[in-house]
Design a protein around this motif. Structure first.
Motif, mmCIF file in Angstrom:
data_model
loop_
_atom_site.group_PDB
_atom_site.id
_atom_site.type_symbol
_atom_site.label_atom_id
_atom_site.label_comp_id
_atom_site.label_asym_id
_atom_site.label_seq_id
_atom_site.Cartn_x
_atom_site.Cartn_y
_atom_site.Cartn_z
ATOM 1 N N ARG A 94 -26.993 -63.169 4.219
ATOM 2 C CA ARG A 94 -27.266 -64.543 4.667
ATOM 3 C C ARG A 94 -28.714 -64.914 4.381
ATOM 4 O O ARG A 94 -29.621 -64.139 4.719
ATOM 5 C CB ARG A 94 -27.044 -64.659 6.183
ATOM 6 N N GLY A 129 -21.866 -70.594 9.769
ATOM 7 C CA GLY A 129 -20.622 -69.909 10.122
ATOM 8 C C GLY A 129 -20.756 -68.923 11.260
ATOM 9 O O GLY A 129 -21.218 -69.253 12.354
ATOM 10 N N LYS A 135 -20.177 -62.992 0.678
ATOM 11 C CA LYS A 135 -19.560 -61.712 1.034
ATOM 12 C C LYS A 135 -19.287 -60.907 -0.227
ATOM 13 O O LYS A 135 -18.807 -61.468 -1.219
ATOM 14 C CB LYS A 135 -18.246 -62.009 1.777
ATOM 15 N N ASP A 180 -14.946 -69.443 -2.561
ATOM 16 C CA ASP A 180 -14.169 -68.872 -1.447
ATOM 17 C C ASP A 180 -14.998 -67.848 -0.677
ATOM 18 O O ASP A 180 -14.737 -67.596 0.500
ATOM 19 C CB ASP A 180 -12.915 -68.130 -1.970
ATOM 20 N N THR A 181 -15.942 -67.226 -1.348
ATOM 21 C CA THR A 181 -16.665 -66.095 -0.734
ATOM 22 C C THR A 181 -18.172 -66.355 -0.580
ATOM 23 O O THR A 181 -18.890 -65.482 -0.093
ATOM 24 C CB THR A 181 -16.468 -64.809 -1.564
HETATM 25 N N1 UDP Z 1 -16.430 -64.571 3.903
HETATM 26 C C1 UDP Z 1 -15.430 -64.154 3.041
HETATM 27 N N2 UDP Z 1 -14.323 -63.523 3.547
HETATM 28 C C2 UDP Z 1 -14.180 -63.271 4.875
HETATM 29 C C3 UDP Z 1 -15.182 -63.700 5.753
HETATM 30 C C4 UDP Z 1 -16.305 -64.342 5.234
HETATM 31 O O1 UDP Z 1 -15.538 -64.333 1.832
HETATM 32 O O2 UDP Z 1 -13.147 -62.682 5.271
HETATM 33 C C5 UDP Z 1 -17.637 -65.229 3.369
HETATM 34 C C6 UDP Z 1 -17.754 -66.679 3.808
HETATM 35 O O3 UDP Z 1 -17.182 -67.545 2.860
HETATM 36 C C7 UDP Z 1 -19.248 -66.890 3.896
HETATM 37 C C8 UDP Z 1 -19.787 -65.505 4.248
HETATM 38 O O4 UDP Z 1 -18.777 -64.576 3.894
HETATM 39 O O5 UDP Z 1 -19.780 -67.251 2.636
HETATM 40 C C9 UDP Z 1 -20.139 -65.358 5.709
HETATM 41 O O6 UDP Z 1 -19.031 -65.724 6.484
HETATM 42 P P1 UDP Z 1 -19.093 -65.691 8.085
HETATM 43 O O7 UDP Z 1 -19.330 -64.297 8.521
HETATM 44 O O8 UDP Z 1 -20.055 -66.728 8.547
HETATM 45 O O9 UDP Z 1 -17.639 -65.990 8.540
HETATM 46 P P2 UDP Z 1 -16.822 -67.359 8.618
HETATM 47 O O10 UDP Z 1 -17.749 -68.413 9.116
HETATM 48 O O11 UDP Z 1 -16.351 -67.570 7.231
HETATM 49 O O12 UDP Z 1 -15.747 -67.004 9.566
#
Ligand code: UDP
Length: 234
Positions: free
Chosen positions: A94, A99, A177, A196-197
């Protein structure tokens, strides 16, 4: 390269065997899910856009010395990859609060972090990918210490490369991620890198150009994915 048996189908991708035991085909789907698959939908054209975006980003990373599972793009939706044993950790980096981190710590989205934050989540749908630290990861036998050191170093390297790349495309790389896999004694970057990620915000307007448009029903979902591809191609 012909598709053989389907060996895996996840939320956004299918994986097939090929006639080479060391290679697999990863097919990108238009399906989208969020909130542990309680929200489902399709984003028209997402599969081919994410395939293309992942190809560009894997090639960029390879050119900077980060080894990945990417071999080549086969066609619109399909990518040839090396067969790896996926390490059951999701590595999140991050740069800006959003999120999960915003929720966990009660901080408004958008705070620029003093330094990048690296998180590990245990890949386990039933447990909703819980946040763990490196002690959990080692103690549970999910990963060896040497591998953990490699993953940490590579993840920050990926962040530096991608942050500067997206910066030149007028995008903030908010967070993303990564997943890694074992291959012939090495640790390779695996899975995909796409809207998506990753969270990507336009630098001028802070418009979200990623999966949050789907998660939060913000509209213009397809346009956002297309816009990211358009910018990184140019
Ligand atoms: N993310 C992902 N797959 C997951 C969870 C998160 O690709 O199963 C990515 C998400 O798109 C973001 C980053 O990881 O760019 C951080 O996500 P976060 O932990 O804030 O979770 P979220 O808000 O997506 O539940």
């Amino acid at each position: 390269m012909e598709k053989g048996n389907k060996i895996y189908e996840g939320k956004a991708k299918k994986v097939y065997e090929t006639d080479n035991p060391d290679l697999l085909i990863q097919e990108f789907k238009d399906d989208a899910t969020a909130f542990d698959a309680t929200k489902r939908g399709t984003i028209k054209g997402k599969g081919s856009i994410n395939n293309y975006i992942s190809k560009i980003l894997f090639e960029l990373l390879e050119s900077k010395g980060v080894e990945t599972h990417f071999v080549k793009q086969i066609d619109e939706r399909n990518m040839l990859i090396k067969k790896v044993e996926i390490i059951p950790l999701e590595v999140t980096i991050r740069n800006i609060v959003a999120g999960g981190m915003s929720k966990l710590l009660g901080i408004d989205e958008g705070m620029v972090l003093n330094e990048p934050v690296l998180e590990y989540h245990y890949k386990n749908d039933a447990l909703h990918d819980p946040l763990i630290n490196e002690y959990h990861a080692r103690a549970l036998g999910l990963i060896k210490d040497e591998e953990l050191n490699i993953i940490e170093k590579k993840s920050f390297e990926v962040n530096n490369i991608l942050k500067s790349f997206f910066d030149h495309k007028n995008l903030y790389l908010v967070d993303f991620k990564l997943e890694f896999g074992r291959h012939k004694g090495k640790v390779l970057l695996a899975d995909e890198i796409s809207p998506d990620t990753c969270r990507l915000w336009d630098k001028d307007t802070r418009k979200k150009l990623d999966k949050d448009r789907f998660r939060r029903d913000l509209g213009d979902v397809e346009d956002a994915y297309e816009e990211v591809l358009r910018r990184i191609k140019g």
